[in-house]
Design a protein around this motif. Structure first.
Motif, PDB file in Angstrom:
ATOM      1  N   LYS A  17     -64.588  19.061 -20.666  1.00  0.00           N
ATOM      2  CA  LYS A  17     -64.123  19.349 -19.300  1.00  0.00           C
ATOM      3  C   LYS A  17     -64.390  18.115 -18.445  1.00  0.00           C
ATOM      4  N   PRO A  18     -63.421  17.675 -17.639  1.00  0.00           N
ATOM      5  CA  PRO A  18     -63.636  16.451 -16.852  1.00  0.00           C
ATOM      6  C   PRO A  18     -64.664  16.669 -15.751  1.00  0.00           C
ATOM      7  N   ARG A  19     -65.343  15.577 -15.369  1.00  0.00           N
ATOM      8  CA  ARG A  19     -66.296  15.661 -14.253  1.00  0.00           C
ATOM      9  C   ARG A  19     -65.723  14.890 -13.070  1.00  0.00           C
ATOM     10  N   PRO A  20     -65.741  15.495 -11.890  1.00  0.00           N
ATOM     11  CA  PRO A  20     -65.183  14.792 -10.736  1.00  0.00           C
ATOM     12  C   PRO A  20     -66.046  13.596 -10.343  1.00  0.00           C
ATOM     13  N   ALA A  21     -65.433  12.438 -10.127  1.00  0.00           N
ATOM     14  CA  ALA A  21     -66.145  11.266  -9.613  1.00  0.00           C
ATOM     15  C   ALA A  21     -66.290  11.438  -8.098  1.00  0.00           C
ATOM     16  N   LEU A  26     -62.723  18.892  -8.724  1.00  0.00           N
ATOM     17  CA  LEU A  26     -62.393  19.498 -10.013  1.00  0.00           C
ATOM     18  C   LEU A  26     -61.495  20.696  -9.711  1.00  0.00           C
ATOM     19  N   ILE A  27     -60.367  20.714 -10.371  1.00  0.00           N
ATOM     20  CA  ILE A  27     -59.355  21.729 -10.061  1.00  0.00           C
ATOM     21  C   ILE A  27     -59.063  22.553 -11.305  1.00  0.00           C
ATOM     22  N   GLN A  28     -59.107  23.879 -11.141  1.00  0.00           N
ATOM     23  CA  GLN A  28     -58.679  24.749 -12.222  1.00  0.00           C
ATOM     24  C   GLN A  28     -57.162  24.884 -12.131  1.00  0.00           C
ATOM     25  N   VAL A  29     -56.502  24.548 -13.226  1.00  0.00           N
ATOM     26  CA  VAL A  29     -55.033  24.580 -13.221  1.00  0.00           C
ATOM     27  C   VAL A  29     -54.566  26.032 -13.344  1.00  0.00           C
ATOM     28  N   LEU A  30     -53.779  26.493 -12.383  1.00  0.00           N
ATOM     29  CA  LEU A  30     -53.276  27.870 -12.416  1.00  0.00           C
ATOM     30  C   LEU A  30     -51.927  27.928 -13.101  1.00  0.00           C
ATOM     31  N   LEU A  31     -51.113  26.913 -12.858  1.00  0.00           N
ATOM     32  CA  LEU A  31     -49.767  26.880 -13.427  1.00  0.00           C
ATOM     33  C   LEU A  31     -49.316  25.427 -13.482  1.00  0.00           C
ATOM     34  N   GLU A  62     -64.807  22.628  -7.723  1.00  0.00           N
ATOM     35  CA  GLU A  62     -65.982  21.779  -7.521  1.00  0.00           C
ATOM     36  C   GLU A  62     -65.564  20.597  -6.657  1.00  0.00           C
ATOM     37  N   CYS A  63     -66.359  20.312  -5.607  1.00  0.00           N
ATOM     38  CA  CYS A  63     -66.004  19.201  -4.719  1.00  0.00           C
ATOM     39  C   CYS A  63     -67.151  18.940  -3.755  1.00  0.00           C
ATOM     40  N   GLU A  64     -67.427  17.644  -3.537  1.00  0.00           N
ATOM     41  CA  GLU A  64     -68.476  17.299  -2.574  1.00  0.00           C
ATOM     42  C   GLU A  64     -68.096  17.762  -1.176  1.00  0.00           C
ATOM     43  N   GLU A  65     -66.806  17.599  -0.856  1.00  0.00           N
ATOM     44  CA  GLU A  65     -66.335  18.065   0.455  1.00  0.00           C
ATOM     45  C   GLU A  65     -66.127  19.560   0.373  1.00  0.00           C
TER      46      GLU A  65
END
Ligand SMILES: [Zn+2]
Ligand SMILES: [Zn+2]
Length: 322
Positions: A17-21, A26-31, A62-65
């Motif tokens: 699973k990728p880690r956000p820099a 980090l985005i869960q792909v819905l479609l 997931e996101c710092e902002e």
């Protein structure tokens, strides 16, 4: 996480699973949508290796902002350096150092999760379904034509190609009040355009061969489209090239010069305009969805695309607990 991976051949793979820099979400792909470019990538376009896919709607997990957390988003696919001359001129989509989601040196969205810088994200209004939002990227590309040139109201415009992109381009130009004729080979796809109030024609239509258009858009996705565009355009007219394909094509430069034709290359566009077109119902995308496959059946989805005359095929990654 589960993903489709291209390594000279497309396969299903379990990948990390990728880690956000910093600055990324980090985005869960819905479609996710499969487009012509993805099929060209499997033929060698842009020498891509990794997870393909660039059309998507997802949810920020997931996101710092923190303000982005939980938001449904679509994402611009070009990741610019932000420092070079082109970036400073506001042409980040042409940054020579850019990576492109699922196309150039950056893993794409045929996976359960993807990361993107938050500056690339646009929140999806609640009124838009996932089925509609997944069209924002290709619709932005279709609408890019209006950023690049003036299409006068009542201009006679031909769109060659009745596929996914052609039908989006036709609707965008129709919404700009042009007289649009869609030229294609599939009666049922042309019927959609006719239903939206456009003229339609087939390639071997005698009438269409005699007709001339001031703007001709090649959305065939194949080298033959440009040839046909040259036959249909008026002197001093514009040919808009929307097809990206693996390989090269020939151009009759004599006709280009003698008839003073403008050849306009056109690629990615502004997401805000696309979101607006969808929100105001000016472009219909629901009739363009042919079938949705689970991500696990991604290979079957590509086979389906190759074997049938369909429009948009979508992939739905199965949600997993992270
Ligand atoms: Zn695309
Ligand atoms: Zn740059």
């Amino acid at each position: 996480m589960k993903a489709l991976y291209f390594d000279g051949q497309l396969e299903r793979r379990e990948v990390e699973k990728p880690r956000p820099a910093a600055g990324e979400a980090l985005i869960q792909v819905l479609l996710a949508g499969i487009c012509g470019t993805d099929r060209e990538i499997l033929k060698g376009y842009s020498n891509f290796r990794g997870i393909p896919g660039h059309e998507f709607v997802g949810r920020v997990v997931e996101c710092e902002e923190k303000t982005w957390l939980g938001k449904r988003v679509v994402g611009e696919i070009n990741l610019a350096c932000g420092e070079c001359d082109l970036c400073l001129w506001g042409l980040g989509r042409h940054c020579p150092k850019r990576t492109v989601l699922g196309i150039v040196n950056r893993d794409g969205v045929f996976a359960e999760f993807v990361t993107l810088p938050v500056v690339n994200l646009h929140e999806v209004p609640k009124t838009l379904s996932n089925d509609a939002a997944v069209f924002v990227e290709p619709l932005a590309a279709a609408a890019e034509i209006l950023e690049q040139m003036q299409v006068p109201p009542a201009a006679h415009v031909a769109v060659i190609g009745d596929g996914r992109l052609g039908l989006l381009v036709a609707q965008v130009l129709h919404s700009a009040k042009a007289h649009v004729t869609v030229i294609g080979k599939h009666a049922w796809k042309l019927d959609l355009a006719r239903g939206w109030g456009m003229r339609v024609a087939s390639f071997d239509d005698e009438g269409i061969r005699a007709h001339r258009f001031s703007v001709v858009v090649d959305a065939t996705g194949s080298p033959a489209g440009l040839d046909q565009a040259f036959r249909l355009v008026t002197p001093r007219g514009t040919i808009v090239m929307k097809s990206t394909f693996h390989g090269q094509t020939q151009v009759d430069t004599t006709k280009l010069v003698v008839d003073e034709i403008t050849l306009l290359g056109s690629r990615c566009g502004d997401f805000r305009r696309a979101l607006e077109l969808l929100s105001h119902g000016r472009v219909k995308v629901q009739p363009l969805v042919s079938k949705t496959f689970p991500l696990e059946a991604g290979l079957e989805a590509f086979q389906y695309l190759n074997s049938t005359s369909c429009l948009k095929v979508l992939l739905a990654p199965t949600p997993v607990k992270s």
